[in-house]
Design an enzyme around this catalytic site. Structure first.
Site, PDB file in Angstrom:
ATOM      1  N   GLY A   1       0.806  -1.223   0.000  1.00 10.69           N
ATOM      2  CA  GLY A   1       0.000   0.000   0.000  1.00 10.69           C
ATOM      3  C   GLY A   1       0.836   1.268   0.000  1.00 10.69           C
TER       4      GLY A   1
ATOM      5  N   VAL B   1      12.558  30.183   4.777  1.00  7.45           N
ATOM      6  CA  VAL B   1      13.137  29.759   6.058  1.00  7.45           C
ATOM      7  C   VAL B   1      14.634  29.582   5.854  1.00  7.45           C
ATOM      8  CG1 VAL B   1      13.271  27.861   7.708  1.00  7.45           C
ATOM      9  CG2 VAL B   1      11.049  28.724   6.966  1.00  7.45           C
TER      10      VAL B   1
ATOM     11  N   ALA C   1      -1.043   9.732  -5.927  1.00  8.52           N
ATOM     12  CA  ALA C   1      -1.338   8.297  -5.924  1.00  8.52           C
ATOM     13  C   ALA C   1      -2.078   7.878  -7.190  1.00  8.52           C
ATOM     14  CB  ALA C   1      -2.166   7.949  -4.691  1.00  8.52           C
TER      15      ALA C   1
ATOM     16  N   HIS D   1     -30.396  19.490  -8.516  1.00  8.49           N
ATOM     17  CA  HIS D   1     -30.590  20.642  -7.636  1.00  8.49           C
ATOM     18  C   HIS D   1     -31.095  20.171  -6.280  1.00  8.49           C
ATOM     19  CE1 HIS D   1     -31.591  24.716  -6.435  1.00  8.49           C
ATOM     20  NE2 HIS D   1     -32.784  24.259  -6.041  1.00  8.49           N
TER      21      HIS D   1
END
Ligand code: NAI
Length: 462
Positions: free
Chosen positions: A44, A237, A314, A439
């Protein structure tokens, strides 16, 4: 050099069982090919275990927190008392666990041989795992990505975090700095704010979610500021360190402090030390270079997913995996149009898009060759009911098809399916205008926008 024993001889050996790798395995097996699927961690990959699925579970918990906090506006009395971080994590783990079980069962049921362990490419058609070689007529590289780190900023997992750590924070911090206003940064900023955390986002470029249409970035930025998120764009940063009490982050003109820092500056392809370059696979900045068929320059070696330059999503990985499996099986599938891959940032509000931005369209067709239309969700009944603000923005080629669809608003990610069909089928607004939209749905906003762009506005002014 002595060759390791050849234990297996199959049609396809796939290295990595994330979205790209396992989709390739499933489709290949379905097409009658013999498949070995090598995975060092869990079936996975990132999406299921530390990406799409757990973050969206957290974002759903965040939506409920906002719902409780804001319920009075709807005449419902509820009090928001707080968030039990451990229970939120347990809920996300439950979702992941069930999907993982299902996926494991599915892969088993298709007759795919799963090999557990870290594999390396030891020959153009050979992957070696713990000294055992698996030979395939084809090899598919699908080793995915990992959080990119910045030199000089040391991730310790408690104060300075990647998204992997941020998923499992317990207890929750009271303040957080998010380094990077891309997709990961905006999703965490959003959910943490909903959980009651003080959040600052620092983004080097002039806007949040920079690849999106400028209008979407501006709307998200406005909404975030309204929600009390301190958004600092155009701020880089320069350094960050953990202190006794939290973190200290230095940007060009400010020193910021908070309990934690999330580093979300992109994901790096996982291609180092795996034997790719040694076997002749071309790498560029760590990514595997492929042609439009996902073929590397080495005969019989393919690459899919986050290691291939382009969108690290993915669903792109799934599609590439399927595409490669079909080619190996001798089919002639249609190449994937990267621009037709839908993109959704699941923040509050959500940002979703398919196709190209107005800026890209103008660069390609000239200002006179492009028309845009923005339909405000204020005119959409369902969005009023939900009390969400945002828009549908369409970009079309003059007298031509819709080139881009850009959406902002709560739940608009669910509208991207229709938007994708419109883009993918190269529909003109005039083709979409006669379609009837239910709707009251937010979908109607898409219908209305196309009606207006086709010159027949219903609920908008001419
Ligand atoms: P990203 O590339 O989307 O954004 C990183 C941001 O960090 C950029 O906007 C960049 O300008 C900024 N940045 C880099 N260095 C900086 C510095 N020193 N100071 C300030 N800002 C700096 O990467 P992100 O958000 O980490 O996501 C990684 C990948 O994962 C993306 O490709 C994304 O599409 C994917 N993803 C997709 C999701 C979805 O589809 N909903 C969810 C989460 C991730």
């Amino acid at each position: 050099m002595a060759q390791p024993p050849v234990d297996s001889d199959v049609d396809v050996v796939i290295l990595g069982a994330g979205s790209g790798g396992y989709a390739c395995a499933l489709r290949a097996a379905q097409l009658g090919l013999s498949v070995v699927l090598v995975e060092q961690d869990k079936l996975g990959g990132t999406c299921l275990h530390v990406g799409c699925i757990p973050t969206k579970a957290l974002l759903h918990a965040a939506e409920l927190a906002d719902g409780a906090r804001e319920s009075e506006q709807f005449g419902v009395r509820a009090t928001f008392e707080g968030v039990d971080a451990d229970r939120v994590v347990a809920y996300a783990d439950g979702v992941v666990g069930r999907l993982h079980k299902g996926l494991t069962g599915l892969i088993g049921s298709r007759g795919i041989t799963v090999v557990s362990g870290a594999g390396t490419l030891t020959g153009p058609h050979e992957v070696t795992v713990d000294g055992t070689a698996y030979r395939g007529r084809n090899v598919v590289l699908a080793t995915g990505s990992e959080p990119r780190l910045l030199p000089g900023i040391e991730v310790d997992g408690t104060r300075i975090l990647t998204s992997d750590h941020a998923l499992r924070l317990d207890p929750l911090p009271s303040s957080a700095i998010v380094l990077g206003g891309g997709v990961i940064g905006c999703e965490f900023a959003s959910l943490w704010r909903s959980f009651g955390i003080e959040v600052t986002v620092v983004e080097a470029l002039p806007r949040l979610v920079p690849p999106e249409d400028a209008a979407s970035s501006a709307a998200l930025q406005r909404a975030f500021r309204k929600r009390g998120i301190d958004v600092r764009t155009g701020a880089t940063v320069e350094s960050a360190k953990a202190t006794d009490t939290g973190v200290e982050v230095v940007t060009g003109d400010a020193t910021l402090t908070a309990d934690v820092l999330l580093v979300a500056v992109g994901r790096a392809p996982r291609t180092e030390g795996l034997g790719y370059a040694e076997q002749g696979v071309t790498l560029e900045r760590g990514f595997v270079v492929v042609d439009e068929r996902c073929a590397t320059g080495v005969d019989g070696v393919w690459a899919v997913g986050d290691i291939v330059p382009g969108l690290q999503l993915a669903h792109r990985g799934f599609q590439q995996g399927i595409y490669v499996a079909e080619q190996i099986a001798g089919l002639v599938p249609r190449p994937i149009d990267e621009r037709g891959i839908p993109r959704v940032t699941y923040s509050r509000p959500e940002v979703a898009s398919v196709g190209i931005t107005e800026e890209q369209a103008v660069a390609e067709h000239g200002a006179d060759g492009v028309r845009t239309l923005t339909y405000d969700l204020a005119g959409n009944g369902r969005s009023q009911i939900l009390k969400t603000q945002g828009f549908v923005k369409l970009v079309r080629k003059v007298d031509g098809p819709v080139l881009g669809i850009h959406l902002v608003g709560d739940r608009v990610g669910e509208l991207i399916g229709e938007a994708q069909l419109i883009y993918g089928w190269e529909a003109h607004p005039e083709d979409v205008a006669p379609l009837v939209h239910a709707h009251p749905t937010q979908n109607e906003a898409l219908g209305e926008a196309h009606l207006a762009l086709a010159g027949k506005p219903l609920h908008t002014h001419d």
